[in-house]
Design a protein around this motif. Structure first.
Motif, PDB file in Angstrom:
ATOM      1  N   LYS A  93       0.772  -1.175  -0.112  1.00  0.00           N
ATOM      2  CA  LYS A  93       0.023  -0.532   0.247  1.00  0.00           C
ATOM      3  C   LYS A  93       0.912   1.382   0.202  1.00  0.00           C
ATOM      4  O   LYS A  93       0.871   1.907   0.779  1.00  0.00           O
ATOM      5  N   GLU A 155     -10.948   1.284  -2.657  1.00  0.00           N
ATOM      6  CA  GLU A 155     -11.570   0.886  -1.623  1.00  0.00           C
ATOM      7  C   GLU A 155     -11.294   0.275  -0.690  1.00  0.00           C
ATOM      8  O   GLU A 155     -10.306  -0.200  -0.842  1.00  0.00           O
ATOM      9  N   VAL A 213     -12.568 -11.086   2.582  1.00  0.00           N
ATOM     10  CA  VAL A 213     -13.544 -12.332   2.339  1.00  0.00           C
ATOM     11  C   VAL A 213     -13.162 -13.287   3.444  1.00  0.00           C
ATOM     12  O   VAL A 213     -12.149 -13.571   4.009  1.00  0.00           O
ATOM     13  N   ALA A 242      -8.701 -13.634   1.055  1.00  0.00           N
ATOM     14  CA  ALA A 242      -8.702 -14.018   2.758  1.00  0.00           C
ATOM     15  C   ALA A 242      -7.614 -14.415   3.330  1.00  0.00           C
ATOM     16  O   ALA A 242      -6.058 -15.332   2.849  1.00  0.00           O
ATOM     17  N   TYR A 247      -5.641 -19.044   6.874  1.00  0.00           N
ATOM     18  CA  TYR A 247      -3.669 -19.158   7.416  1.00  0.00           C
ATOM     19  C   TYR A 247      -4.218 -19.666   9.066  1.00  0.00           C
ATOM     20  O   TYR A 247      -3.532 -19.507   9.746  1.00  0.00           O
TER      21      TYR A 247
HETATM   22  O1  6AU Z   1      -8.314 -12.079   5.979  1.00  0.00           O
HETATM   23  P1  6AU Z   1      -8.316 -11.069   7.036  1.00  0.00           P
HETATM   24  O2  6AU Z   1      -8.897  -9.683   7.704  1.00  0.00           O
HETATM   25  O3  6AU Z   1      -7.292 -11.917   7.815  1.00  0.00           O
HETATM   26  O4  6AU Z   1      -6.569 -10.612   5.804  1.00  0.00           O
HETATM   27  C1  6AU Z   1      -7.437  -9.138   5.025  1.00  0.00           C
HETATM   28  C2  6AU Z   1      -6.184  -8.874   4.389  1.00  0.00           C
HETATM   29  C3  6AU Z   1      -5.186  -7.868   5.248  1.00  0.00           C
HETATM   30  C4  6AU Z   1      -5.249  -6.854   4.665  1.00  0.00           C
HETATM   31  O5  6AU Z   1      -3.824  -5.584   4.874  1.00  0.00           O
HETATM   32  C5  6AU Z   1      -6.338  -6.823   3.453  1.00  0.00           C
HETATM   33  O6  6AU Z   1      -6.514  -8.277   3.386  1.00  0.00           O
HETATM   34  N1  6AU Z   1      -6.699  -5.600   3.343  1.00  0.00           N
HETATM   35  C6  6AU Z   1      -6.947  -4.554   1.529  1.00  0.00           C
HETATM   36  C7  6AU Z   1      -6.312  -5.205   0.960  1.00  0.00           C
HETATM   37  C8  6AU Z   1      -5.514  -5.908  -0.010  1.00  0.00           C
HETATM   38  O7  6AU Z   1      -5.252  -4.085  -0.054  1.00  0.00           O
HETATM   39  C9  6AU Z   1      -7.637  -3.571   1.835  1.00  0.00           C
HETATM   40  C10 6AU Z   1      -8.689  -3.830   2.741  1.00  0.00           C
HETATM   41  O8  6AU Z   1      -9.645  -2.485   1.812  1.00  0.00           O
HETATM   42  N2  6AU Z   1      -8.406  -4.560   3.304  1.00  0.00           N
HETATM   43  C11 6AU Z   1      -8.301  -5.521   3.414  1.00  0.00           C
HETATM   44  O9  6AU Z   1      -7.929  -6.148   4.439  1.00  0.00           O
HETATM   45  O10 6AU Z   1      -3.864  -8.359   4.654  1.00  0.00           O
END
Ligand code: 6AU
Length: 273
Positions: A93, A155, A213, A242, A247
């Motif tokens: 990011k 978003e 997700v 996800a 994990y």
């Molecule tokens: O499934 P989780 O909640 O354990 O992890 C979600 C992962 C984390 C966040 O840094 C990332 O997705 N993420 C992102 C990304 C990928 O850019 C954007 C966002 O809006 N929300 C989000 O959770 O590693």
């Protein structure tokens, strides 16, 4: 939009060789899962990559969480990506001024450009950040041309996110002007509107990754909001991200297979096959 076309047919016409490769992986392995491997040390990270590698298209890292990051991390990950045929997405990011992000991306302590096929950036600072990263990726000392790509964070999944409305539309406009290195978006709630903003022309086929997700939870205590793999794909997502749902489950391999199956079935339904 191209969301009703198969990955295979999109691979045929796509201008980006990296996207072609991504779609090929999805087709060959029958998966649209990008696991978010938010682990804290090299041993755990490599063990997870090896165990779930066969069922994923993308292995997403937060490499600054890895306390013993070093040569062994990079070498281990690289060999597992070849062994299991997946791509790396470093979820850095980027958000700073152009001159800073160029150095954070290429070189530095984490050597992100050396191993991460895909990275993401926020457009909070404006179009200049994207121009800066494109400039680096097109530079004469950049040896990974055509093997690297950028997603714009259009978003965010968190409660109260400010990345909505005009901000999201601007992100789409910026992406259109930098197609090639920019291959798509991380987008979530208003996927339909992001898709609507994207005309289905031959040369515009953005890839949408969706975070947040989870098959069994609605959110966490820190504002994260989840939807299911099915819901994300139905709303136009191409790859579902996800993390803890996979994990942190008791059996990550059993879990990733469930995400793979649900994501793939939703994709088949969407393309009508
Ligand atoms: O499934 P989780 O909640 O354990 O992890 C979600 C992962 C984390 C966040 O840094 C990332 O997705 N993420 C992102 C990304 C990928 O850019 C954007 C966002 O809006 N929300 C989000 O959770 O590693």
């Amino acid at each position: 939009s191209k969301s009703t076309l198969s990955y295979a047919s999109r691979a045929k016409t796509h201008r980006s060789s990296l996207v072609k490769k991504l779609f090929d992986i999805a087709e060959v392995k029958k998966t649209n899962v990008a696991v978010s491997a938010d682990l804290r040390n090299t041993k755990d990270l490599l063990a997870l990559a090896d165990a779930i590698g066969p069922y994923i298209a993308v292995f997403k890292t937060h490499i600054d969480l890895v306390s013993d990051f070093g040569e062994a991390t990079v070498a281990g990950l690289k060999s597992l990506s070849v062994k299991h045929n997946f791509l790396f997405f470093e979820d850095r990011k980027f958000v700073d001024i152009g001159n800073t992000v160029q150095q954070q991306y290429h070189g530095g302590a984490l050597r992100i450009s050396e191993w991460a096929h895909i990275v993401n950036a926020s457009v909070l600072a404006g179009e200049g950040i994207i121009e800066a990263l494109v400039q680096t990726a097109q530079g004469s000392d950049f040896q990974y041309k055509d093997e690297r790509a950028l997603l714009i964070l259009a978003e965010m999944t968190t409660k109260g996110s400010l990345a909505t409305g005009a901000y999201t539309s601007s992100a789409v406009e910026i992406a259109k002007r930098h197609q090639g290195f920019v291959i798509g978006f991380v987008a979530t709630r208003s996927l339909e509107s992001v898709r609507t903003d994207i005309p289905a022309t031959e040369d515009e086929d953005f890839v949408i990754f969706t975070a947040g997700v989870n098959r069994s939870s609605k959110g966490d205590k820190l504002g994260q909001q989840y939807q299911t793999p099915k819901s994300a794909i139905e709303r136009g997502s191409d790859f579902i991200i996800a993390g803890r749902g996979i994990y942190a489950s008791e059996d990550p391999v059993a879990s990733v297979k469930l995400y793979q199956e649900e994501g793939w079935q939703a994709y088949l339904a969407r393309i009508g096959s």
